[in-house]
Design a protein around this motif. Structure first.
Motif, short mmCIF file in Angstrom:
data_model
loop_
_atom_site.label_atom_id
_atom_site.label_comp_id
_atom_site.label_asym_id
_atom_site.label_seq_id
_atom_site.Cartn_x
_atom_site.Cartn_y
_atom_site.Cartn_z
N MET A 1 -83.58 -35.98 -14.88
CA MET A 1 -82.78 -36.58 -13.96
C MET A 1 -83.20 -37.63 -13.37
N PRO A 2 -82.71 -38.80 -13.02
CA PRO A 2 -83.42 -39.75 -12.39
C PRO A 2 -84.01 -39.30 -11.05
N SER A 3 -84.93 -40.15 -10.73
CA SER A 3 -85.74 -39.90 -9.28
C SER A 3 -85.61 -41.26 -8.41
N TYR A 4 -85.86 -41.24 -7.42
CA TYR A 4 -85.97 -42.59 -6.43
C TYR A 4 -86.97 -42.50 -5.34
N THR A 5 -87.77 -43.67 -5.41
CA THR A 5 -88.69 -43.90 -4.55
C THR A 5 -88.44 -44.97 -3.53
N ALA A 6 -88.36 -45.13 -2.26
CA ALA A 6 -87.89 -46.08 -1.52
C ALA A 6 -89.06 -47.24 -1.73
N PRO A 7 -88.61 -48.28 -1.81
CA PRO A 7 -89.61 -49.75 -1.98
C PRO A 7 -90.09 -50.08 -0.58
N ILE A 8 -91.01 -49.08 0.13
CA ILE A 8 -91.01 -49.61 1.56
C ILE A 8 -92.25 -50.77 1.59
N ARG A 9 -92.91 -50.94 0.63
CA ARG A 9 -94.00 -52.03 0.53
C ARG A 9 -93.21 -53.33 0.38
N ASP A 10 -92.30 -53.50 -0.52
CA ASP A 10 -91.51 -54.64 -0.55
C ASP A 10 -90.63 -54.91 0.60
N MET A 11 -89.91 -53.84 1.11
CA MET A 11 -89.31 -54.09 2.38
C MET A 11 -90.05 -54.62 3.61
N GLN A 12 -91.10 -54.04 3.73
CA GLN A 12 -92.24 -54.30 4.64
C GLN A 12 -92.51 -56.11 4.51
N PHE A 13 -92.71 -56.35 3.19
CA PHE A 13 -93.20 -57.69 2.78
C PHE A 13 -91.88 -58.64 3.52
N VAL A 14 -90.66 -58.25 3.03
CA VAL A 14 -89.69 -58.94 3.42
C VAL A 14 -89.48 -59.06 5.12
N LEU A 15 -89.56 -58.13 5.76
CA LEU A 15 -89.41 -58.05 7.17
C LEU A 15 -90.72 -58.91 7.83
N ALA A 57 -76.71 -36.68 -8.95
CA ALA A 57 -76.11 -36.38 -10.07
C ALA A 57 -75.36 -35.18 -10.01
N SER A 58 -75.74 -34.08 -9.19
CA SER A 58 -74.98 -32.84 -9.27
C SER A 58 -73.67 -33.29 -8.44
N GLY A 59 -73.67 -34.13 -7.47
CA GLY A 59 -72.52 -34.54 -6.74
C GLY A 59 -71.50 -35.26 -7.69
N ASP A 60 -72.20 -36.00 -8.70
CA ASP A 60 -71.19 -36.81 -9.42
C ASP A 60 -70.67 -35.91 -10.74
N GLY A 301 -74.47 -53.03 -4.14
CA GLY A 301 -74.32 -53.46 -5.52
C GLY A 301 -75.82 -53.73 -5.89
N TYR A 302 -76.80 -54.42 -5.35
CA TYR A 302 -78.28 -54.37 -5.61
C TYR A 302 -78.99 -53.04 -5.32
N ALA A 303 -78.29 -52.24 -4.51
CA ALA A 303 -79.24 -51.16 -4.37
C ALA A 303 -78.87 -50.06 -5.65
N GLN A 304 -77.77 -50.13 -6.32
CA GLN A 304 -77.67 -49.40 -7.32
C GLN A 304 -78.43 -49.93 -8.53
N GLY A 305 -78.33 -51.40 -8.69
CA GLY A 305 -79.54 -51.94 -9.56
C GLY A 305 -80.76 -51.49 -9.26
N ALA A 306 -81.19 -51.50 -8.12
CA ALA A 306 -82.75 -51.09 -7.74
C ALA A 306 -83.17 -49.63 -8.32
N ALA A 307 -82.26 -48.70 -7.79
CA ALA A 307 -82.46 -47.18 -8.35
C ALA A 307 -82.65 -47.36 -9.88
N ALA A 308 -81.51 -47.93 -10.54
CA ALA A 308 -81.56 -47.93 -11.98
C ALA A 308 -82.65 -48.74 -12.31
N TYR A 309 -83.11 -49.69 -11.96
CA TYR A 309 -84.58 -50.52 -12.40
C TYR A 309 -85.72 -49.46 -12.17
N GLN A 310 -85.77 -48.87 -11.31
CA GLN A 310 -86.91 -47.98 -11.16
C GLN A 310 -87.07 -47.01 -12.28
N ASN A 311 -85.95 -46.40 -12.48
CA ASN A 311 -86.05 -45.52 -13.67
C ASN A 311 -86.32 -46.16 -15.11
#
Length: 592
Positions: A1-15, A57-60, A301-311
């Motif tokens: 099953m896919p997992s997800y980790t928030a990209p906080i380091r990159d978000m902080q860089f942008v902010l 995944a279970s909700g899907d 749109g890009y957030a789904q791409g971001a999660a898929a990319y991580q996996n």
């Protein structure tokens, strides 16, 4: 099953380093110190990882169901919704007087990406509520705000937007839902709406529908449309829930994706509604929230791409297939990991460079909305209005493409449901369609936004790019890897705009046939600008002796990839635009 980790380091860089938010003069941005934003994002990341992502995944697989007029959400959604309520996440960027925390919209956007990446279908319940709140804030009477907003901000009640009908999607002038005035000042709403996300469910006590309908005396087309508040349960004078309103769910749509969100057919059978804003100004009132809503869909749109990319990255590092052409890199094993192969690297770099550029672009757009709303900056309002169809259209097209590319890394396993990668592609697909299909976004961009206010906003954009290039051209490394490609891409965008000016008036098809290419051309230039800004920030960090050198060096390498491998697509889009409309319109309708 896919997992997800928030990209906080990159978000902080942008902010903190690209946008430098704490130094901004926008009211409220002084509070966005790195320690504070980090704490907020870390907490959101924990909820995303521990609560939302495990339900994706279970909700899907389970989806929603309609039984005896009641809509039931997937197992676990109620507890997750309670966690969102308890944390006050819906009110993060909403006014304190209604129970919110009054943080900038930008911070809400960053948190929104985390929640959407973890579970897009679930997050739509509160996302639609946030949009409805914005409309009531902008157009409601004081009594309406007091009645609805505290409960909606707290997620005791949720909200929807009811626009589409079976016979009309984009062309809302054709809608048939009627609003008949009543002696007590309310309206009787009769009609059917379709594709209503979060139209009904078992997560909240009440659902507050915002419904477009035609009232007498408004004339034909969109000029006769008004906007109404139609609650699932009527609200009594003391604020408690009264009788069930005459609104019901006809069915739940069976969809390609976002199965965990109840997309409903809504039937209004003389339901009681209350005018929101001015009579016959419903379209104008609805569109005041479109910049926010469409930026939110671009984010999806890009957030789904971001999660898929991580996996995909995790799989590419783990899956053993073949040997590196330059020699075994895992000699003790039977094969090397996928990530050693150049084509896999290309695929992953396409994904990574898009996602990080899209994040910076979206956060910048959110900061413009804050500047417009919190500072009353008309220039910021005009610029984000220009960029909104680009954010929505380009980022969702490329976000879906990114999800598919991530699926491709898995090979045959990417096509098998148990690996979870198809869900990212299926969920991302809707973002290209709803909140205005992307072809409509392109028409809006070329047909309306370019000429808005005499074209001054697109001129301001070009001047911004030109000024950035000039300001930084003494940096030789930045100039070669980032500024020169950005300059060439910007010239392509200007040439496309000039083609429209020279040909569009005498032959409107010449402009409209190239509108989709123009939207993508513009999107690439915007991501090129974001990567150039990111490169400047990363270079400065390295010059100043940053401890996390690997992060900044990776950022620069990723940016160079985008500028060299993706940004040149502007020339292709320009060539298509300049081919005109004749090739597009050559065949008569019967030849298809």
């Amino acid at each position: 099953m896919p997992s997800y980790t928030a990209p906080i380091r990159d978000m902080q860089f942008v902010l903190n380093e690209v946008l430098n938010v704490a130094a901004s003069d926008v009211p409220g941005y002084g509070d966005l110190e790195p320690e504070f934003t980090s704490a907020v994002l870390e907490e959101a990341g924990k909820i995303a990882r521990d609560v939302l992502a495990p339900l994706n995944a279970s909700g899907d697989a389970e989806g929603c169901r309609l039984e005896n007029g009641v809509v039931y959400t997937p197992k676990g959604y109620k507890d997750a919704f309670a966690a969102m309520k308890e944390g006050g996440w819906n009110g993060l960027d909403l006014p304190e007087e209604y129970g919110g925390q009054n943080m900038p919209y930008l911070l809400g956007t960053a948190v929104g990406e985390i929640f959407v990446s973890a579970n897009m279908a679930f997050n739509m319940y509160q996302g639609l509520t946030h949009g409805a709140i914005s409309a009531i804030l902008a157009h409601g009477t004081e009594a309406q705000k007091e009645t609805y907003l505290p409960k909606m901000v707290a997620l005791d009640w949720t909200g929807t937007m009811n626009l589409t009908e079976p016979h009309c999607g984009t062309d809302l002038g054709l809608l048939r839902t009627r609003a008949e005035p009543q002696p007590d000042g309310s309206y009787s709403i009769t009609g059917q709406k379709i594709f209503i996300s979060a139209g009904d469910h078992d997560l909240s006590e009440n659902v507050i529908h915002l419904v477009l309908a035609k009232a007498p005396g408004g004339g034909e087309g969109t000029k006769g449309i008004s906007l109404f508040i139609v609650p699932k349960f009527l609200v009594t004078e003391d604020g408690s829930l009264g009788a069930r309103n005459a609104v019901s769910v006809g069915k739940i749509e069976e969809k390609m994706g976002i199965h965990g969100n109840a997309t409903c057919v809504m039937n209004y059978d003389g339901a009681t509604g209350y005018l929101l804003g001015d009579l016959h100004k419903g379209m104008r009132n609805m569109f005041t929230m479109m910049n926010e809503a469409r930026l939110g869909v671009g984010l999806q749109g890009y957030a789904q791409g971001a999660a898929a990319y991580q996996n995909a990255v995790a799989y590419a590092k783990d899956r053993l297939q073949g040997r590196a052409v330059t020699g075994a890199e895992n000699p003790s094993g039977p094969a090397d990991p996928l990530i050693v192969h150049p084509d896999i690297r290309r695929n992953l770099m396409d994904q990574k460079s898009f996602v990080e550029g899209a994040r910076a672009f979206t956060f910048w757009g959110a900061s413009l909305i804050d500047r417009a709303h919190r500072s009353g900056d008309a220039a910021a309002e005009g610029l984000v209005s220009l960029l909104t169809p680009v954010i929505k259209g380009f980022l969702t097209d490329k976000g879906f493409e990114t999800a598919v590319n991530a699926q491709q890394v898995y090979g045959g396993h990417g096509y098998i449901e148990e690996w979870g990668m198809s869900q990212f592609a299926r969920d991302a697909r809707i973002t290209m369609i709803y909140e205005g299909a992307n072809g409509v976004q392109a028409l809006d961009l070329v047909g309306r936004k370019l000429a808005q206010d005499g074209g001054k906003h697109v001129i301001a954009f070009f001047e911004m790019v030109k000024g950035f290039i000039k300001e930084n051209e003494d940096d030789a490394a930045l100039k070669k890897g980032f500024l020169d490609p950005l300059k060439a891409a910007s010239k392509d965008l200007q040439a496309a705009g000039m083609f429209f000016m020279q040909n569009g008036m005498k032959n409107p098809n010449a402009a409209l046939a190239g509108s989709y290419d123009f939207m993508h051309l513009f999107g690439h230039v915007c991501l090129g600008l974001m990567w150039a800004r990111s490169a400047r920030a990363a270079t400065a960090a390295l010059v100043n002796g940053a401890d996390d050198r690997a992060f900044y060096e990776t950022k620069l390498a990723t940016g160079r990839y985008y500028m060299a491998r993706q940004l040149p697509m502007t020339a292709t889009h320009l060539a298509r635009i300049q081919s005109g409309a004749d090739l597009v319109m050559a065949l008569p309708a019967e030849a298809f």
